[in-house]
Structures are given as structure tokens and as C-alpha cells.
Design a protein around this motif. Structure first.
Motif, PDB file in Angstrom:
ATOM      1  N   TYR A 248       0.755  -1.180  -0.038  1.00 12.50           N
ATOM      2  CA  TYR A 248      -0.060  -0.079   0.118  1.00 12.50           C
ATOM      3  C   TYR A 248       0.857   1.170   0.065  1.00 12.50           C
ATOM      4  O   TYR A 248       1.943   1.295   0.825  1.00 12.50           O
ATOM      5  CB  TYR A 248      -0.682  -0.085   1.256  1.00 12.50           C
ATOM      6  CG  TYR A 248      -2.031  -0.971   1.388  1.00 12.50           C
ATOM      7  CD1 TYR A 248      -2.218  -1.924   0.213  1.00 12.50           C
ATOM      8  CD2 TYR A 248      -2.625  -0.982   2.548  1.00 12.50           C
ATOM      9  CE1 TYR A 248      -3.295  -2.793   0.414  1.00 12.50           C
ATOM     10  CE2 TYR A 248      -3.933  -1.981   2.727  1.00 12.50           C
ATOM     11  CZ  TYR A 248      -4.109  -2.944   1.526  1.00 12.50           C
ATOM     12  OH  TYR A 248      -4.749  -3.813   1.610  1.00 12.50           O
ATOM     13  N   ASP A 250       1.025   5.853  -0.118  1.00 14.07           N
ATOM     14  CA  ASP A 250       0.149   7.070   0.014  1.00 14.07           C
ATOM     15  C   ASP A 250       0.006   7.798  -1.086  1.00 14.07           C
ATOM     16  O   ASP A 250      -0.856   8.857  -1.334  1.00 14.07           O
ATOM     17  CB  ASP A 250       0.841   7.677   1.319  1.00 14.07           C
ATOM     18  CG  ASP A 250       0.576   6.974   2.490  1.00 14.07           C
ATOM     19  OD1 ASP A 250      -0.223   6.187   2.727  1.00 14.07           O
ATOM     20  OD2 ASP A 250       1.453   7.139   3.419  1.00 14.07           O
ATOM     21  N   ARG A 277      -7.066   3.848  -5.667  1.00 13.19           N
ATOM     22  CA  ARG A 277      -8.327   4.020  -4.708  1.00 13.19           C
ATOM     23  C   ARG A 277      -9.460   4.199  -5.686  1.00 13.19           C
ATOM     24  O   ARG A 277     -10.401   3.801  -5.283  1.00 13.19           O
ATOM     25  CB  ARG A 277      -8.159   4.920  -3.575  1.00 13.19           C
ATOM     26  CG  ARG A 277      -8.207   6.492  -3.863  1.00 13.19           C
ATOM     27  CD  ARG A 277      -8.144   7.281  -2.683  1.00 13.19           C
ATOM     28  NE  ARG A 277      -7.718   8.593  -3.147  1.00 13.19           N
ATOM     29  CZ  ARG A 277      -8.779   9.201  -3.718  1.00 13.19           C
ATOM     30  NH1 ARG A 277     -10.046   9.012  -3.929  1.00 13.19           N
ATOM     31  NH2 ARG A 277      -8.246  10.669  -3.988  1.00 13.19           N
ATOM     32  N   SER A 292      -9.757  -3.171   0.725  1.00 15.00           N
ATOM     33  CA  SER A 292      -9.494  -2.080   1.969  1.00 15.00           C
ATOM     34  C   SER A 292      -9.377  -0.834   1.168  1.00 15.00           C
ATOM     35  O   SER A 292      -9.229  -0.482   0.138  1.00 15.00           O
ATOM     36  CB  SER A 292      -7.763  -2.504   1.947  1.00 15.00           C
ATOM     37  OG  SER A 292      -7.570  -1.455   2.793  1.00 15.00           O
ATOM     38  N   ASP A 293      -9.854   0.112   2.218  1.00 18.70           N
ATOM     39  CA  ASP A 293      -9.816   1.381   1.504  1.00 18.70           C
ATOM     40  C   ASP A 293      -8.582   2.198   2.397  1.00 18.70           C
ATOM     41  O   ASP A 293      -8.856   3.436   2.734  1.00 18.70           O
ATOM     42  CB  ASP A 293     -11.164   2.280   1.805  1.00 18.70           C
ATOM     43  CG  ASP A 293     -11.723   2.181   3.100  1.00 18.70           C
ATOM     44  OD1 ASP A 293     -10.983   1.637   4.062  1.00 18.70           O
ATOM     45  OD2 ASP A 293     -12.731   2.261   3.415  1.00 18.70           O
ATOM     46  N   ASP A 294      -7.665   1.315   2.948  1.00 18.52           N
ATOM     47  CA  ASP A 294      -6.560   2.106   3.601  1.00 18.52           C
ATOM     48  C   ASP A 294      -5.373   2.605   2.747  1.00 18.52           C
ATOM     49  O   ASP A 294      -4.565   3.460   3.162  1.00 18.52           O
ATOM     50  CB  ASP A 294      -5.815   0.976   4.422  1.00 18.52           C
ATOM     51  CG  ASP A 294      -6.609   0.325   5.479  1.00 18.52           C
ATOM     52  OD1 ASP A 294      -7.833   1.034   5.828  1.00 18.52           O
ATOM     53  OD2 ASP A 294      -6.442  -0.413   5.939  1.00 18.52           O
ATOM     54  N   ALA A 295      -5.568   2.408   1.501  1.00 16.85           N
ATOM     55  CA  ALA A 295      -4.614   2.803   0.571  1.00 16.85           C
ATOM     56  C   ALA A 295      -4.735   3.596  -0.414  1.00 16.85           C
ATOM     57  O   ALA A 295      -6.068   3.581  -1.084  1.00 16.85           O
ATOM     58  CB  ALA A 295      -3.869   1.575  -0.045  1.00 16.85           C
ATOM     59  N   GLU A 296      -4.190   4.497  -0.708  1.00 17.70           N
ATOM     60  CA  GLU A 296      -4.313   5.454  -1.995  1.00 17.70           C
ATOM     61  C   GLU A 296      -4.002   4.629  -3.261  1.00 17.70           C
ATOM     62  O   GLU A 296      -4.768   4.791  -4.165  1.00 17.70           O
ATOM     63  CB  GLU A 296      -3.264   6.588  -1.867  1.00 17.70           C
ATOM     64  CG  GLU A 296      -3.284   7.770  -2.951  1.00 17.70           C
ATOM     65  CD  GLU A 296      -4.823   8.453  -2.724  1.00 17.70           C
ATOM     66  OE1 GLU A 296      -5.361   8.444  -1.809  1.00 17.70           O
ATOM     67  OE2 GLU A 296      -5.237   9.064  -3.743  1.00 17.70           O
ATOM     68  N   SER A 327       3.341   2.078   3.173  1.00 17.55           N
ATOM     69  CA  SER A 327       2.740   2.220   4.308  1.00 17.55           C
ATOM     70  C   SER A 327       2.510   0.844   4.913  1.00 17.55           C
ATOM     71  O   SER A 327       2.452   0.517   6.185  1.00 17.55           O
ATOM     72  CB  SER A 327       1.610   2.934   4.350  1.00 17.55           C
ATOM     73  OG  SER A 327       0.548   2.575   3.425  1.00 17.55           O
ATOM     74  N   TRP A 328       2.207  -0.056   4.077  1.00 14.90           N
ATOM     75  CA  TRP A 328       2.212  -1.531   4.380  1.00 14.90           C
ATOM     76  C   TRP A 328       2.487  -2.576   3.316  1.00 14.90           C
ATOM     77  O   TRP A 328       2.220  -1.995   2.110  1.00 14.90           O
ATOM     78  CB  TRP A 328       0.678  -1.820   4.900  1.00 14.90           C
ATOM     79  CG  TRP A 328       0.275  -3.242   5.525  1.00 14.90           C
ATOM     80  CD1 TRP A 328       0.743  -4.013   6.513  1.00 14.90           C
ATOM     81  CD2 TRP A 328      -0.074  -4.246   4.176  1.00 14.90           C
ATOM     82  NE1 TRP A 328       0.415  -4.966   6.136  1.00 14.90           N
ATOM     83  CE2 TRP A 328      -0.141  -5.334   5.075  1.00 14.90           C
ATOM     84  CE3 TRP A 328      -0.415  -4.219   2.701  1.00 14.90           C
ATOM     85  CZ2 TRP A 328      -0.654  -6.583   4.343  1.00 14.90           C
ATOM     86  CZ3 TRP A 328      -0.731  -5.452   2.204  1.00 14.90           C
ATOM     87  CH2 TRP A 328      -0.713  -6.588   3.103  1.00 14.90           C
TER      88      TRP A 328
END
Ligand code: FAD
Length: 484
Positions: A248, A250, A277, A292-296, A327-328
Motif C-alpha cells: 500500500y 500513500d 483507490r 481495503s480503503d486504507d491505501a491511496e 505504508s504496508w
């Protein structure tokens, strides 16, 4: 450069679009007489469904007829009849093209190759298959897998697109970063030429250099030099299962830096795809996949080297992702989860289409220029107030910025067209190309002129005129007709 405004032309002599259309009843009757019953369709609803491919932004009209041949000789009869009637012929596979290559032009006959969908032969010893052009890409892969063999080129449209269309566009795909594109797997072709001859090009042997590489010339010619009626494809042994590395990020630029880092580490992934995203949200809204909506931006890498060496490669790819600021990131231990991410990648385009008209770019830049190109795309989107989603065969530097406009918003459409031209100019400035895999079709003709010098364009015209002297094969696509 114009998209969606110019008129395809190219029927030779004094024919104009209007005069071609006026001859329509004659050609329809002649086709009916030349072919077995049921092959020629003129139902307006059916014609409408064959008017364009997935590039709805490119100009298109209703064809005068759709013909569905079942044998090479029938294709030959169509071409001969159309030569007599000076009628343009637009070959078509599944119509998943993204550059308007299969769009109907004024007065044309669309030749749909869908019904010619047989796998004719699989030679396990020589590792090749002979197929008709309407075979769907995934069906060929599944068929040869039963022989322990693998057909690598895997466009994200593989559940729908045909081998004939793949050959005509020289389609790339997900594993092409390691295994090459369609053209790397085409050994030979049977083709109906622009003079109505049925010819065989290429070979069935592992090597062969007799004469000019006319097979290579046909590959990627987008139906403008011949109609492919049979394809001999090279196969490989089935490969080992892949490991997936997901990261992931940003920003798209950070993901682009990870792509460059993977190449700089000397790795050759079996896939390296980027999905942002906008795409993940569109797929989730459609298919409710719980993405997941954690990542751009998500970067999806794959490694298919067997054993411990493959494990080590996956770890090095992970390190490259982390070094570029993920970020991950993780090597996936869950095959189902990894497959879901790749399925989302494949569904991104149709998912975005549900939101509004999509104008698809296909620029390809050197790997080291991926971060700069992604940054440039962001700037262009902001400057023109256009939502630009990104999917990419990132490991190849082949980017698909998808310009999305609200339905019916003409001002946004105009801005999107400006953005489209600027993205192409940006890619060329970075040493890239206007199209990595979708082809020129109608949408990228001006881009072709910007990319290649006049002397090379003249070679294109010379080839077109030599192989299609009547100017009937998909006129106006790739190269605009020369004034005679
Ligand atoms: C969701 C989605 C994902 C995609 N992903 C990829 C990808 O990863 N990689 C990629 O390269 N493309 C991709 N594409 C674009 C498209 O799928 C490819 O260009 C594909 O090769 C087109 O195949 P088709 O059978 O749909 O051909 P069509 O769209 O019907 O035709 C494409 C071109 O080929 C010509 N043609 C078709 N059949 C013949 C024939 N038998 N003889 C001569 N000319 C012929 C047509 O005239 C036209 O110019 C994608 C499209 C979609 C919608």
C-alpha cells in the motif's frame, strides 16, 4: 489532436462515405448470395451492438451489415464481394478494444469472427496450438492447460477478448512483464489479404527466417492489412504457482518509485500491477469485495520462480516496496486474498465505466520514468479539473490513466480531451510511446503522427497501399487515408 470528431475515410478512388452508404443494398444482397444462409445480419438492434468497441469516445456509426463467417473461405468471399462493391470491411473480435479499432465506419460491413472459435490442434511435442481467431483468450489457456501447456499473453480482458483481436492489437497483459506480449507467441497466421487472397504466413517450426517477417507485420496491424482467419501460437510448459507481494502506498508517485526500485534490484516479476483507490472503490461499489480503503494506491507484484529462489525474490520485492515508502507491504500467505486483488485489477475498467464515460490512455514510458509520468498525470488532472484514475501494467512502464467525466457534462469532456493530449505529450517527452498495447485505432492517430517521423509514416502508408490496394480494410484506422 481530435478524439471523437474526425471521420474515418480511406475507401479508394472517388468513393465518399455518402456514396459507399448509397451502395449498401447492393453489397448486402451480394453478400447474401455469396455466403451460406444466416451469415449476414441487418437487424438494426444487432447492428447497434456492433457499432463500436469499448472506446465509445471515438466516432462510430451503424454498419450496413454484420457478417458472421464460419470458415476462412467465407471471410475470403466477404472481402472479394466488398472489393467489388468498394465497401469498407471492419474486422471484429469481441469488441473489447480501447482505441476504436473495431468501430464501424460509414457504409462498412463489420466481419465478426466470434463464430470461428475452435482450437484446431495442440502439438505437445513442438509446443504450439493452431486456433481460429474467435477463440477467447482464457478458453485457449484452459484448453492447453489440459495438455500441460501454457499460453502466457493475458490481457486483463482475457475472459472476453479473442485471440484474433489480441493478435491484431499485439495485446499485452499482466504476465507480459516477464513473458512478453502476444507477438512473441505468434508463429504463423492464415490471413485474407486486401486483394482477397487466402495466404499462410510464418511457420510451425521453432525457428524459420524465410523471407520478410510478414507475420510480424500483420501482428498489431489492427485489421488494416489483412483479416486473420487462423493463428499458430507458441506455448510454454505450465509454470509453478506464483507468490504475491502486495504493497500500500500513500501516493501514486511513491508506488511509481517502488516500480523503479524493483527494476533497479534486478528483479523480473511475473506481474507488477498498480491499482489506485478510485479503481478499488469502483470495484467495491460494484462487486462488494470488501477491498481495503486504507491505501491511496496498491501495488501487486508476483514471482513465479520456483523454490527457495522464488521465496528470496519475493522478499527482495517486499524490501523494494518498503524502501520506496510503502505504508504496508507483505508477501501474501492467503492465495484467495491475492486472487481477489488481481480480480479487482481486472474488473477496474468495467467498474469505472459504470460511473461515466471513460477515456483510456495507454502510454508506456521507460521504467525509470514511471514516477515522473505518474506525477505529471496528477498535475494534468488537477490543472484540467478531471478525475483521473490509474491502473497500470506498472512493471512494463505501461500506464492506463482513465479519464472519467460525469455523463452529459460536455465541458468536462472537452477538458478531458485536452488532458488526454497533454498526457501523450508528457509520455513522448519522457522517451515513451503513445500506446503500449491498445493500438492506435482512431483515438491515437494524432499521437502516432506526433511519435513517428514523416519518413516512417510514409513507410506505413506504402505498406498499407501495397497490401490493401483497394483501401477497404478497416480504413481510417491507424493511419488516416492519404489524399489521392
Ligand atoms: C476490461 C478490459 C481490460 C483490458 N486489458 C487489456 C490488457 O491488459 N492488455 C491489452 O493489450 N489490452 C487490454 N484491453 C483491450 C482489448 O481487450 C485488447 O485490445 C484485445 O486484444 C481486443 O480483442 P478483441 O477480441 O476484443 O478485439 P476487438 O476489440 O474486436 O478488435 C480489436 C482490433 O483488432 C481488429 N481485429 C479483431 N479481430 C481481427 C481479426 N481476426 N483479423 C484482423 N483484425 C482483427 C479489429 O479490427 C480492431 O482493430 C482491455 C480491454 C478491456 C475492456
Amino acid at each position: 489532436m481530435t478524439t471523437g470528431t474526425s471521420t474515418p475515410s480511406g475507401v479508394s478512388g472517388s468513393a465518399t462515405a455518402a456514396s459507399v452508404a448509397a451502395r449498401a443494398p447492393d453489397v448486402v444482397a451480394a453478400l447474401g448470395a455469396a455466403l451460406p444462409p444466416g451469415r449476414v445480419v441487418t437487424d438494426p438492434d444487432v447492428l447497434a451492438s456492433y457499432a463500436h468497441d469499448e472506446a465509445e469516445w471515438a466516432e462510430n456509426v451503424l454498419p450496413v451489415a454484420v457478417v458472421r463467417p464460419r470458415a476462412a473461405e467465407e471471410v475470403q468471399a466477404v472481402v472479394r464481394t466488398c472489393i467489388e462493391h468498394r465497401t469498407p470491411v471492419v474486422p471484429r473480435g469481441a469488441g473489447t478494444g480501447l482505441s476504436g479499432g473495431a468501430n464501424a465506419s460509414a457504409g462498412c460491413v463489420v466481419v465478426s469472427m466470434e463464430a470461428m472459435d475452435a482450437v484446431l490442434e495442440v502439438d505437445e511435442l513442438e509446443r504450439f496450438a493452431v486456433v481460429q481467431p474467435g477463440v477467447v483468450n482464457d478458453d485457449l489457456r484452459a484448453h492447453v492447460a489440459r495438455h500441460g501447456l501454457w499460453y502466457p499473453p493475458d490481457p486483463a480482458s482475457s475472459p472476453w477478448s479473442t485471440i484474433g483481436g489480441n493478435v491484431a492489437t499485439n495485446a499485452g497483459g499482466v504476465c507480459c512483464v516477464k513473458y512478453g506480449v502476444t507477438g512473441d507467441y505468434v508463429l504463423g497466421l492464415q490471413v485474407v489479404t486486401g486483394t482477397g487472397e487466402l495466404v499462410r504466413l510464418g511457420r510451425r517450426t521453432a525457428k524459420g527466417v524465410a523471407g520478410y517477417d510478414l507475420t510480424g507485420l500483420m501482428v498489431g496491424s489492427e485489421g488494416t492489412l489483412g483479416i486473420v482467419t487462423e493463428v499458430t501460437v507458441r506455448l510454454r510448459p505450465l509454470r509453478d504457482p506464483e507468490r504475491t507481494v502486495a504493497g500500500y502506498f500513500d501516493s501514486v508517485v511513491a508506488a511509481g518509485e517502488a516500480v523503479t526500485a524493483v527494476a533497479a534490484a534486478g528483479l523480473t516479476p511475473s506481474a507488477l500491477e498498480l491499482v489506485d483507490r478510485h479503481c478499488l472503490a469502483a470495484v467495491d461499489a460494484w462487486k462488494n469485495m470488501g477491498l481495503s480503503d486504507d491505501a491511496e494506491v496498491v501495488l501487486l507484484g508476483r514471482v513465479d520462480t520456483p523454490g527457495a529462489a522464488g521465496d528470496a525474490e519475493a522478499e527482495r520485492m517486499l524490501a523494494a516496496f518498503e524502501g520506496a515508502g510503502a505504508s504496508w507491504a507483505a508477501v501474501s500467505t492467503d492465495a484467495e486474498e491475492a486472487d481477489a486483488l488481481f480480480a479487482a485489477r481486472r474488473l477496474a475498467y468495467p467498474a469505472l465505466e459504470r460511473l461515466g464515460p471513460v477515456l483510456t490512455e495507454d502510454v508506456c514510458v521507460p521504467k525509470a520514468a514511471v514516477p515522473a509520468m505518474l506525477a505529471r498525470i496528477e498535475q494534468i488532472g488537477a490543472a484540467h479539473d478531471i478525475v483521473i484514475a490509474n491502473i497500470a501494467h506498472a512493471g512494463d512502464g505501461n500506464l492506463h490513466p482513465l479519464l472519467i467525466t460525469p455523463p452529459g457534462d460536455e465541458a468536462a469532456r472537452d477538458r478531458a480531451q485536452l488532458a488526454f493530449h497533454e498526457i501523450i505529450a508528457g509520455a513522448l517527452a519522457l522517451g515513451g510511446t503513445v500506446t503500449g498495447e491498445h493500438g492506435i485505432g482512431l483515438l491515437k492517430r494524432d499521437g502516432l503522427v506526433a511519435e513517428i517521423p514523416p519518413a516512417v509514416l510514409a513507410m506505413h502508408h506504402a505498406i498499407k497501399e501495397a497490401l490493401d490496394p483497394h483501401g477497404i480494410l478497416n480504413p481510417g484506422k491507424v493511419v488516416a487515408a492519404r489524399r489521392r
